[in-house]
Design an enzyme around this catalytic site. Structure first.
Site, mmCIF file in Angstrom:
data_model
loop_
_atom_site.group_PDB
_atom_site.id
_atom_site.type_symbol
_atom_site.label_atom_id
_atom_site.label_comp_id
_atom_site.label_asym_id
_atom_site.label_seq_id
_atom_site.Cartn_x
_atom_site.Cartn_y
_atom_site.Cartn_z
ATOM 1 N N GLU A 202 0.790 -1.241 0.000
ATOM 2 C CA GLU A 202 0.000 0.000 0.000
ATOM 3 C C GLU A 202 0.821 1.290 0.000
ATOM 4 O O GLU A 202 0.569 2.197 0.799
ATOM 5 C CB GLU A 202 -0.934 0.008 1.217
ATOM 6 N N GLU A 316 -6.288 -10.567 -1.489
ATOM 7 C CA GLU A 316 -7.166 -10.306 -0.341
ATOM 8 C C GLU A 316 -8.622 -10.165 -0.788
ATOM 9 O O GLU A 316 -9.331 -9.249 -0.376
ATOM 10 C CB GLU A 316 -6.716 -9.022 0.389
HETATM 11 C C1 GLA Z 1 -5.214 -4.404 4.113
HETATM 12 C C2 GLA Z 1 -3.986 -5.144 4.573
HETATM 13 C C3 GLA Z 1 -4.345 -6.411 5.278
HETATM 14 C C4 GLA Z 1 -5.492 -6.231 6.246
HETATM 15 C C5 GLA Z 1 -6.653 -5.664 5.514
HETATM 16 C C6 GLA Z 1 -7.845 -5.537 6.415
HETATM 17 O O1 GLA Z 1 -5.724 -4.827 2.950
HETATM 18 O O2 GLA Z 1 -3.088 -5.456 3.545
HETATM 19 O O3 GLA Z 1 -3.236 -6.863 5.976
HETATM 20 O O4 GLA Z 1 -5.110 -5.407 7.285
HETATM 21 O O5 GLA Z 1 -6.275 -4.404 5.028
HETATM 22 O O6 GLA Z 1 -8.138 -6.705 7.102
#
Ligand code: GLA
Length: 408
Positions: A202, A316
């Site tokens: 990020e 994710e």
């Molecule tokens: C982001 C992070 C993850 C997690 C999510 C929320 O995407 O990369 O590690 O913290 O947020 O669960």
């Protein structure tokens, strides 16, 4: 009459929920078996907790059996993040008498880490259940103790210099990666449990193509150096067959994606350096998406990243159901994205999607219903995942079957 009807309805409901299929039932197909010839790995994120204190999900036999059946790879929601490995919990760490001399010639004092207990316990569970893992995450602005960035490891002091921070970054990456390698050597015949690492998470700002400015990493460097360095150190200390990944969200947004593509270019440019080359193998598309996300935008993102010579991990995935949860609508959304991943899968001749990880095991534990998140969804409870938890059973939702059927 009414009473009879009511009794019958209650009976039917009880019977249905009693016989509701659980993810372990033999009649429920396995997610990982279904996709084993399509992607290198599929799986789920889960939680473990602190060993001996708040063990959950992965610590329970039910979840271990479920993951052994449905997952080839897992990602820990928290335990491999800097905050957990540092385990300083907002305090300033104890500074040891040990020093580390970094590749840039700077010698630093090192802080005491005490967070490998849960890491080791999780690796052991993976080994026992034949699970691989994506390591998540080495460098991130969030869930990293502020003291890590500050003089004397004291969160109330000013930031350290770039040179000192680079030395601290190298020390941290080296320490974590060597710990894993030693564990794998001592306990798993040297075979990897961790096959990929999110090296940086990020780094691009929201709604922009520039680096995220609300980050202590960015505040110290003001440029891409901490990212390039992270991929240099990861390359130096990780086994060469462990994949290195940049991971971010909002990849379907063309403005933000432009920023990610620039970042990838910077890292790739440095992969040719003769002195400590960077290496990047994978773009991680987090994919916290919504039923409104357009598949065409996902398709464009995958192809833009693949065109850089990288494979793509969907790292994710969850799909926000927004204002109204309609099981069939969520199933359609999952079906559509999975069909697209399959269409864009990595092949012998093309870069593309090689791993899909769903971010969580059941709707009851999704992060989307946390107080922070739910406000983005107009305070409506979200049902973004493939299973729902009922009486400790993981009940596959229509979305689960949609994912299974997306292959055919
Ligand atoms: C982001 C992070 C993850 C997690 C999510 C929320 O995407 O990369 O590690 O913290 O947020 O669960």
């Amino acid at each position: 009459m009414n009473r009879k009807f009511l009794t019958a309805a209650v009976f039917l409901l009880l019977t249905v929920s009693f016989f509701a299929q659980d993810w372990l039932d033999t009649s429920v197909p396995s997610f990982s078996e279904t996709y084993k010839d399509t992607f290198d790995y599929v799986g789920f994120a889960c939680e473990y907790g602190i060993k001996g204190w708040s063990e959950k999900e992965l610590a329970t036999p039910e979840v271990q059996k479920g993951l052994a059946k449905h997952a080839a790879t897992i990602t820990m929601g928290n335990e491999f993040k800097p905050q957990f490995i540092m385990a300083w919990w907002g305090k300033n760490p104890r500074v040891t008498s040990q020093t580390f001399t970094a590749s840039n010639g700077v010698t630093i004092k090192t802080p005491a880490l005490n967070g490998f207990n849960s890491v080791d316990a999780v690796l052991e569970i993976c080994k026992k259940n034949n699970l691989k893992m994506r390591g998540h995450v080495l460098v991130w602005h969030s869930q990293t103790e502020e003291a890590f960035f500050r003089k004397d490891y004291n969160s109330s002091k000013p930031y350290v210099s770039k040179e000192e921070m680079t030395a601290r970054q190298e020390w941290y990456i080296k320490t974590v990666l060597e710990h894993i390698a030693e564990w794998e050597k001592a306990n798993n015949g040297g075979e990897h449990i961790i096959w990929a690492w999110d090296v940086v998470n990020e780094a691009i700002g929201d709604g922009s193509s520039s680096l995220r400015s609300n980050s202590s990493w960015y505040k110290i460097y003001g440029n891409y150096d901490f990212i390039i360095n992270a991929f240099r150190f990861a390359n130096k200390y990780a086994p060469s067959d462990v994949l290195l990944c940049y991971n971010d969200y909002g990849c379907d947004n063309s403005t933000k994606r432009r920023g990610m593509l620039t970042l990838l270019d910077k890292v790739i440019e440095n992969s040719k350096a003769s002195d400590m080359p960077a290496r990047i193998d994978v773009m991680g598309m987090q994919s916290h998406i919504s039923k409104r996300t357009r598949v065409a935008d996902i398709d464009k993102a995958i192809n833009d990243f693949a065109a850089k010579g990288l494979d793509v991990h969907i790292t994710e995935l969850d799909i926000a159901t927004e204002e109204a949860y309609k099981p069939e609508e969520l199933a359609d959304a999952y079906s559509n994205v999975f069909k697209n991943y399959v269409k864009n899968r990595k092949t012998d001749s093309n870069h593309g999607v090689s791993c899909v990880t769903i971010w969580g095991l059941n709707d009851e534990s999704t992060w989307l219903n946390s107080p922070d998140q739910i406000k983005w969804h107009k305070n409506k409870t979200q049902y973004p995942l493939l299973f729902q938890l009922e009486n400790n059973k993981y009940i596959p939702k229509p979305a689960f079957y949609a994912v299974i059927n997306a292959l055919n």
